[in-house]
Motif scaffolding. Structure first.
Motif, PDB file in Angstrom:
ATOM      1  N   UNK A   6      16.897  39.359  -5.732  1.00 41.59           N
ATOM      2  CA  UNK A   6      17.866  40.393  -6.112  1.00 41.59           C
ATOM      3  C   UNK A   6      17.324  41.785  -5.790  1.00 41.59           C
ATOM      4  N   UNK A   7      16.077  42.010  -6.120  1.00 42.57           N
ATOM      5  CA  UNK A   7      15.469  43.324  -5.899  1.00 42.57           C
ATOM      6  C   UNK A   7      15.413  43.663  -4.411  1.00 42.57           C
ATOM      7  N   UNK A   8      15.062  42.685  -3.584  1.00 45.61           N
ATOM      8  CA  UNK A   8      14.993  42.922  -2.141  1.00 45.61           C
ATOM      9  C   UNK A   8      16.371  43.285  -1.583  1.00 45.61           C
ATOM     10  N   UNK A   9      17.415  42.636  -2.102  1.00 47.80           N
ATOM     11  CA  UNK A   9      18.770  42.963  -1.667  1.00 47.80           C
ATOM     12  C   UNK A   9      19.136  44.392  -2.047  1.00 47.80           C
TER      13      UNK A   9
ATOM     14  N   UNK B 255      23.379  42.278   0.575  1.00 49.62           N
ATOM     15  CA  UNK B 255      23.612  43.722   0.630  1.00 49.62           C
ATOM     16  C   UNK B 255      25.097  44.030   0.810  1.00 49.62           C
ATOM     17  N   UNK B 256      25.808  43.194   1.569  1.00 48.63           N
ATOM     18  CA  UNK B 256      27.232  43.414   1.765  1.00 48.63           C
ATOM     19  C   UNK B 256      28.027  43.321   0.476  1.00 48.63           C
ATOM     20  N   UNK B 257      27.583  42.451  -0.437  1.00 51.31           N
ATOM     21  CA  UNK B 257      28.255  42.354  -1.733  1.00 51.31           C
ATOM     22  C   UNK B 257      28.107  43.653  -2.518  1.00 51.31           C
ATOM     23  N   UNK B 258      26.903  44.206  -2.490  1.00 53.38           N
ATOM     24  CA  UNK B 258      26.640  45.443  -3.233  1.00 53.38           C
ATOM     25  C   UNK B 258      27.429  46.600  -2.611  1.00 53.38           C
TER      26      UNK B 258
END
Length: 246
Positions: A43-46, A115-118
């Motif tokens: 999660x953190x890497x994303x 990343x696209x979700x965020x």
């Protein structure tokens, strides 16, 4: 349209030694700890790969989680970390609001998030039209206010919450938090925006959720660990659909 303040991501991370107790039937205590930290790092890497975020704040007293957070340039705070998920987020929200940030809260156990979700969440949050319920209330609270949420797959939990300002809506997490959060936002004069995002919807707490995670191809640290341990889905050999090969 509203102008949304800068957003800072918040991840509450409990003591990894006490994590994922509901997986005790399929994973050892050491494995549960390692899995919790692997998911947290996924999660953190994303989040670290999303430049639209102004920063990342990890609320924890766990030394291993703190060390991982530091590698990704995240701030680490211990205030509220022993007050449960709700207490940790509330403390972080007050801090970020005082600093002029909006908040994106995500749990540390949604390893499929991309990343696209965020970015999709942030874009939706920034495009929420100004629908505050009453100009007097809106002008009293001041500033641009918005609330965006992505529920868990069962439509009961809240797996990502964006608030602008960070303390715009009082949050209370738990297994039945999604609809109460919608009501809380409306009670504060904010019409919530809801996004259904499958990668965010799957948090991993139970053997059934672990089976769903393993059924979804991914290049995550969490999956690599489970493959290393030879944890497989096999609905014919376990009532939970999980088989562990030593």
């Amino acid at each position: 349209m509203k102008t949304i303040p800068r957003l800072c991501a918040v991840i509450p991370m409990k003591d990894s030694g006490q994590a994922k107790q509901r997986l005790a039937g399929v994973l050892s205590g050491t494995q549960r700890r390692e899995l919790a930290l692997a998911m947290f790092e996924d999660v953190l890497a994303t989040l670290a790969a999303v430049p639209e975020l102004a920063g990342i704040l990890v609320v924890t007293v766990d030394p291993s989680a703190g060390a991982i957070a530091a590698r990704y340039g995240a701030r680490v705070a211990s205030d509220g970390a022993r007050a449960g998920h709700t207490g940790a987020v509330a403390t972080a929200a007050r801090r970020l609001a005082a600093e002029g940030f909006g908040m994106l809260e995500v749990p540390g156990d949604i390893p499929l998030v991309e990343a696209g979700d965020i970015r999709q969440l942030i874009a939706a949050h920034g495009s929420v039209p100004d629908r505050t319920l009453g100009s007097t209330l809106g002008s009293t609270l001041g500033g641009s206010r918005a609330f965006t949420i992505a529920p868990a797959r069962d439509q009961r939990g809240s797996n990502a919450v964006l608030c602008s300002p960070a303390d715009a809506v009082p949050l209370r997490f738990g297994e039945n938090s999604f609809f109460p959060h919608l009501a809380a936002a409306r009670a504060c004069g904010i019409e919530p925006k809801v996004l259904q995002l499958p990668h965010i919807a799957l948090d991993i707490d139970t053997p059934d959720e672990l089976a769903l995670f393993l059924a979804a191809p991914s290049r995550t640290r969490a999956r690599a660990l489970l493959e290393q341990w030879r944890v497989d889905c096999d609905a014919t050999t376990s009532k939970d659909g999980i088989q562990v090969t030593a």
